[in-house]
Design a protein around this motif. Structure first.
Motif, short mmCIF file in Angstrom:
data_model
loop_
_atom_site.label_atom_id
_atom_site.label_comp_id
_atom_site.label_asym_id
_atom_site.label_seq_id
_atom_site.Cartn_x
_atom_site.Cartn_y
_atom_site.Cartn_z
N ASN A 184 -5.70 -14.15 7.98
CA ASN A 184 -7.02 -13.66 7.60
C ASN A 184 -7.15 -12.16 7.84
N ALA A 185 -6.57 -11.69 8.95
CA ALA A 185 -6.63 -10.26 9.24
C ALA A 185 -5.87 -9.46 8.20
N LEU A 186 -4.72 -9.99 7.78
CA LEU A 186 -3.92 -9.30 6.77
C LEU A 186 -4.69 -9.19 5.46
N VAL A 187 -5.33 -10.26 5.05
CA VAL A 187 -6.14 -10.23 3.83
C VAL A 187 -7.28 -9.23 3.98
N GLY A 188 -7.91 -9.20 5.14
CA GLY A 188 -9.01 -8.27 5.37
C GLY A 188 -8.57 -6.82 5.30
N VAL A 189 -7.41 -6.52 5.89
CA VAL A 189 -6.88 -5.16 5.86
C VAL A 189 -6.61 -4.73 4.42
N MET A 190 -5.97 -5.58 3.64
CA MET A 190 -5.65 -5.23 2.27
C MET A 190 -6.90 -5.14 1.40
N ALA A 191 -7.91 -5.97 1.71
CA ALA A 191 -9.17 -5.87 0.96
C ALA A 191 -9.85 -4.53 1.23
N ALA A 192 -9.85 -4.10 2.48
CA ALA A 192 -10.45 -2.81 2.82
C ALA A 192 -9.70 -1.67 2.14
N HIS A 247 2.94 -13.77 -0.77
CA HIS A 247 2.54 -15.10 -0.31
C HIS A 247 1.32 -15.07 0.60
N GLY A 248 1.11 -13.94 1.30
CA GLY A 248 0.04 -13.90 2.29
C GLY A 248 -1.24 -13.25 1.83
N VAL A 249 -1.19 -12.51 0.71
CA VAL A 249 -2.38 -11.76 0.29
C VAL A 249 -2.75 -12.02 -1.17
N THR A 250 -1.79 -11.87 -2.06
CA THR A 250 -2.10 -11.95 -3.49
C THR A 250 -2.87 -13.22 -3.87
N PRO A 251 -2.53 -14.40 -3.34
CA PRO A 251 -3.29 -15.60 -3.73
C PRO A 251 -4.78 -15.54 -3.36
N ALA A 252 -5.16 -14.66 -2.42
CA ALA A 252 -6.57 -14.55 -2.04
C ALA A 252 -7.41 -13.91 -3.14
N GLY A 253 -6.76 -13.15 -4.03
CA GLY A 253 -7.47 -12.50 -5.12
C GLY A 253 -8.38 -11.38 -4.63
N GLY A 254 -9.28 -10.95 -5.51
CA GLY A 254 -10.27 -9.94 -5.17
C GLY A 254 -9.67 -8.61 -4.77
N PHE A 255 -10.45 -7.86 -3.95
CA PHE A 255 -9.99 -6.56 -3.50
C PHE A 255 -8.69 -6.68 -2.70
N ALA A 256 -8.49 -7.82 -2.03
CA ALA A 256 -7.26 -7.98 -1.25
C ALA A 256 -6.04 -7.94 -2.16
N ALA A 257 -6.09 -8.63 -3.29
CA ALA A 257 -4.96 -8.62 -4.22
C ALA A 257 -4.71 -7.22 -4.75
N TYR A 258 -5.80 -6.50 -5.03
CA TYR A 258 -5.62 -5.13 -5.51
C TYR A 258 -5.06 -4.24 -4.40
N GLY A 259 -5.58 -4.40 -3.18
CA GLY A 259 -5.06 -3.62 -2.06
C GLY A 259 -3.59 -3.88 -1.83
N ALA A 260 -3.15 -5.14 -1.98
CA ALA A 260 -1.73 -5.46 -1.82
C ALA A 260 -0.88 -4.74 -2.86
N SER A 261 -1.34 -4.72 -4.10
CA SER A 261 -0.57 -4.06 -5.15
C SER A 261 -0.49 -2.56 -4.90
#
Length: 233
Positions: A9-17, A59-73
């Protein structure tokens, strides 16, 4: 799947930010230094084992979608590079592109490498987002210009000194004029012709297509010629 100190969850939050900063810097609440500090813990892994870092994002971020997926890319592009030459990297990039489309981000705000990937996977300008057709020429919905009138039709930002678009006559032509500061350092205003057309209808078509989405303020009769709605963030 590779792990860092961040929980899922923290990883997704960081990438979303980070994704929000990359797309909406002025609204994200972050400075450039703070945004980089979000990524800096991932720098060692991204440099020593870029595949592991890519898999972590895939595997840990992209499936969450939203800003997190964009932040990961965007994180992958910044820390590993723009090659995207593995299935995991392409999945991360495609996840970011899917968010841009879902959010209604217009082509002018898509980065060149993202656009190239969209084209390489069979996309085009027409299929990026559904566009609204303009009014027909027989019912243009445009108020005729009065003699010597200069009409404000758009304000691009919320700031008092943001760029403005006016329409006016120039001989037998109609012109769209941009009024803007010279630069951030020089607040002196200047005006220049942006578009020129033989009729108001053709001018509104040109201006609407160039804007792509409604700016901060747009005259109702011009908004009908803007092909895409405002992004949905």
């Amino acid at each position: 799947m590779p792990q860092l100190d961040h929980g899922a969850n923290a990883l997704v939050g960081v990438m979303a930010a980070f994704g929000r900063f990359e797309l909406q810097q002025e609204l994200s609440g972050l400075t450039a230094v703070q945004a980089w500090n979000l990524l800096s813990p991932f720098l060692p892994l991204s440099q020593t084992d870029p595949m592991a870092f890519t898999e972590l994002l895939c595997h840990g971020v992209t499936p969450a979608g939203g800003f997190a997926a964009y932040g990961a890319s965007r994180a992958l592009a910044e820390l590993v590079g723009l090659s995207f030459d593995t299935p995991a990297a392409q999945a991360v990039l495609d996840g970011g592109i899917a968010f841009l489309r879902e959010a209604g981000v217009p082509p002018m705000r898509v980065r060149p490498y993202e656009w190239d990937r969209w084209l390489d996977t069979g996309g085009n300008v027409e299929s990026w987002l559904p566009v609204r057709p303009p009014p027909p020429p027989e019912r243009p919905g445009i108020t005729p210009l009065r003699p010597a009138e200069t009409r404000l039709v758009a304000k691009l930002g919320a700031e008092q000194d943001s760029n403005r678009v006016f329409i006016s006559r120039d001989g037998t032509d109609f012109v769209a004029i941009v009024d803007a500061r010279y630069s951030d350092e020089d607040p002196t205003r200047a005006r220049w012709v942006w578009h020129r057309a033989s009729t108001l209808y053709l001018l509104y078509l040109q201006v609407g297509r160039s804007l792509q989405t409604p700016p901060h303020w747009v005259a109702a009769e011009l908004e009908a010629y803007v092909p895409l709605p405002a992004p949905r963030f």
